[in-house]
Write a protein that holds these residues in place. Structure first.
Motif, mmCIF file in Angstrom:
data_model
loop_
_atom_site.group_PDB
_atom_site.id
_atom_site.type_symbol
_atom_site.label_atom_id
_atom_site.label_comp_id
_atom_site.label_asym_id
_atom_site.label_seq_id
_atom_site.Cartn_x
_atom_site.Cartn_y
_atom_site.Cartn_z
ATOM 1 N N TYR A 1 0.493 1.529 -4.384
ATOM 2 C CA TYR A 1 0.192 2.951 -4.568
ATOM 3 C C TYR A 1 -0.089 3.658 -3.240
ATOM 4 O O TYR A 1 0.286 4.819 -3.064
ATOM 5 C CB TYR A 1 -0.972 3.150 -5.551
ATOM 6 C CG TYR A 1 -0.483 3.141 -6.977
ATOM 7 C CD1 TYR A 1 0.016 4.288 -7.572
ATOM 8 C CD2 TYR A 1 -0.481 1.963 -7.714
ATOM 9 C CE1 TYR A 1 0.501 4.272 -8.868
ATOM 10 C CE2 TYR A 1 -0.010 1.932 -9.009
ATOM 11 C CZ TYR A 1 0.487 3.085 -9.585
ATOM 12 O OH TYR A 1 0.965 3.060 -10.868
ATOM 13 N N ARG B 1 5.602 -3.834 -8.317
ATOM 14 C CA ARG B 1 4.829 -4.967 -7.771
ATOM 15 C C ARG B 1 5.520 -6.287 -8.118
ATOM 16 O O ARG B 1 5.688 -7.165 -7.269
ATOM 17 C CB ARG B 1 3.420 -4.935 -8.352
ATOM 18 C CG ARG B 1 2.368 -5.627 -7.515
ATOM 19 C CD ARG B 1 1.070 -5.751 -8.283
ATOM 20 N NE ARG B 1 1.164 -6.778 -9.315
ATOM 21 C CZ ARG B 1 1.141 -8.072 -9.064
ATOM 22 N NH1 ARG B 1 1.006 -8.514 -7.830
ATOM 23 N NH2 ARG B 1 1.257 -8.955 -10.041
ATOM 24 N N VAL C 1 1.513 -9.017 -3.509
ATOM 25 C CA VAL C 1 1.051 -7.689 -3.075
ATOM 26 C C VAL C 1 0.116 -7.108 -4.130
ATOM 27 O O VAL C 1 0.206 -7.445 -5.304
ATOM 28 C CB VAL C 1 2.236 -6.712 -2.844
ATOM 29 C CG1 VAL C 1 2.996 -7.059 -1.606
ATOM 30 C CG2 VAL C 1 3.159 -6.658 -4.040
ATOM 31 N N SER C 2 -0.785 -6.259 -3.674
ATOM 32 C CA SER C 2 -1.745 -5.681 -4.619
ATOM 33 C C SER C 2 -1.232 -4.331 -5.122
ATOM 34 O O SER C 2 -0.429 -3.669 -4.453
ATOM 35 C CB SER C 2 -3.103 -5.499 -3.956
ATOM 36 O OG SER C 2 -3.091 -4.375 -3.115
ATOM 37 N N VAL C 3 -1.731 -3.954 -6.291
ATOM 38 C CA VAL C 3 -1.385 -2.648 -6.859
ATOM 39 C C VAL C 3 -1.823 -1.544 -5.883
ATOM 40 O O VAL C 3 -1.116 -0.549 -5.699
ATOM 41 C CB VAL C 3 -2.101 -2.471 -8.229
ATOM 42 C CG1 VAL C 3 -1.879 -1.086 -8.783
ATOM 43 C CG2 VAL C 3 -1.601 -3.502 -9.208
ATOM 44 N N GLY C 4 -2.965 -1.752 -5.232
ATOM 45 C CA GLY C 4 -3.471 -0.766 -4.269
ATOM 46 C C GLY C 4 -2.504 -0.557 -3.114
ATOM 47 O O GLY C 4 -2.286 0.576 -2.672
ATOM 48 N N ALA C 5 -1.910 -1.651 -2.612
ATOM 49 C CA ALA C 5 -0.958 -1.547 -1.497
ATOM 50 C C ALA C 5 0.279 -0.766 -1.937
ATOM 51 O O ALA C 5 0.816 0.060 -1.191
ATOM 52 C CB ALA C 5 -0.558 -2.932 -1.013
ATOM 53 N N GLY D 1 4.182 1.269 -11.214
ATOM 54 C CA GLY D 1 3.368 0.311 -10.455
ATOM 55 C C GLY D 1 3.604 -1.159 -10.785
ATOM 56 O O GLY D 1 3.856 -1.973 -9.894
#
Lengths: 217, 110
Positions: free
Chosen positions: B48, B31, B42-46, B27
């Motif tokens: 994953y 990123r 970008v977000s970690v959520g995007a 991750g």
């Protein structure tokens, strides 16, 4: 040092919303980057970054929950809503039944104070009983929505809140201007949405506690 | 798999980041690689959400590393591109090359 300065609320929210398969990797990645950033740019800047990343991450995780398992979430929310509709009236009837079991023969002979006490007990018991019912249904929905507990319970909470909002507007329009009693009613009803989400948090936290390793491994 | 199954724009970027990183792809590195090369936050959520979708399609595989203290005792999840994922990247590249061939993109919009 840097782990101690981690924004606790943001970190707790990320834990709550990370789905089963990413429950370790997402919070771990955020913590790792936070520690690096805190060492390079200072704790204040790292905390701001962590909050920003957490908000974006949670939004993505809720959205992806719907994309990955839309029917599972819709199904559990629908069953939860039906349980709430029928469970609420059952809970109310059961509570009234229990309270009347001992009192119904003497109620007509109550004086004013006894009557006021009786009504207070009745209203409070019904309110608590219905909130407990919402909490239990929130837990049930979260158990059924494996790994997507928060997405499912927040959706159910929003559906319940929205349907009550519509009911409230209709009530205001129909009974205008004799509608002063509706505002506390609405606050009471929205407490059910919060109870449902708390049910989701309880289940999610229990599942996390079962899988969590001690930190410092 | 359908021969019309192309990668989306962000899926394409994420798979290219995995190919660049090789064994170090998890991750945080994915990123940072995307941010460094595209300048896009970008977000970690995007990351994953996209990686989970790609894994569901069989384009990437993941495995957990050992938990480490600096991550609060949590494991890293390492990703690698599968043969099926490589085919999808190549197919998408060929489609883009075919669509852009003969176009003077810089001249048209400058």
């Amino acid at each position: 040092m840097s782990q101690a300065s981690l924004p606790r609320i943001a970190s707790w929210l990320v834990d709550l919303f990370s789905p089963g398969e990413d429950a370790e990797s997402i919070p771990g990645d955020l913590l790792e980057e936070f520690s690096d950033l805190a060492a390079k740019s200072g704790v204040a800047s790292a905390r701001r970054w962590y909050w920003r990343q957490s908000a974006k991450t949670i939004a993505h995780l809720i959205g992806s929950g719907f994309r990955v398992a839309p029917w599972s979430i819709v199904g559990t929310v629908l069953v939860g809503y039906l349980l709430l509709v029928f469970g609420d009236s059952l809970a109310e009837e059961a509570i009234v039944g229990v309270i009347h079991l001992r009192r119904h023969h003497v109620t007509p002979y109550y004086n004013q104070t006894q009557l006021a006490t009786y009504v207070l007990w009745l209203n409070t018991s019904i309110l608590i009983g219905r909130l407990l019912m919402s909490l239990i249904i929130g837990c049930f929905v979260a158990l059924a929505a494996k790994g997507r507990e928060m997405a499912a319970t927040i959706t159910l909470g929003l559906v319940v809140g929205a349907s009550l909002g519509v009911f409230f507007l209709v009530g205001v329009l129909r009974h205008w201007p004799q509608n002063a009693y509706l505002s506390p009613f609405l606050v009471d009803q929205f407490a059910h949405s919060i109870a449902i989400v708390i049910g989701g948090i309880i289940v999610r936290e229990s599942r996390l506690a079962m899988t969590r390793r001690p930190s410092g491994v | 798999m359908s021969s019309r199954d192309y990668l989306g724009e962000f899926e394409h970027i994420v798979i290219l980041a995995l190919l660049r990183l090789g064994d170090r792809a998890y991750g945080v590195t994915v990123r940072q690689e995307i941010e460094a090369r595209t300048g896009r936050e970008v977000s970690v959520g995007a990351i994953y959400a996209t990686l989970d979708r790609l894994e569901g399609k069989g384009y990437v595989k993941s495995q957990f590393g050992e938990p480490t203290p600096e991550r609060g005792g949590r494991s890293k999840r390492f990703f690698r591109v599968t043969a099926k994922g490589m085919s999808a990247v190549n197919r998408t590249h060929r489609a883009i090359q075919s669509m852009t061939r003969g176009l003077d993109l810089i001249g048209s919009y400058s």
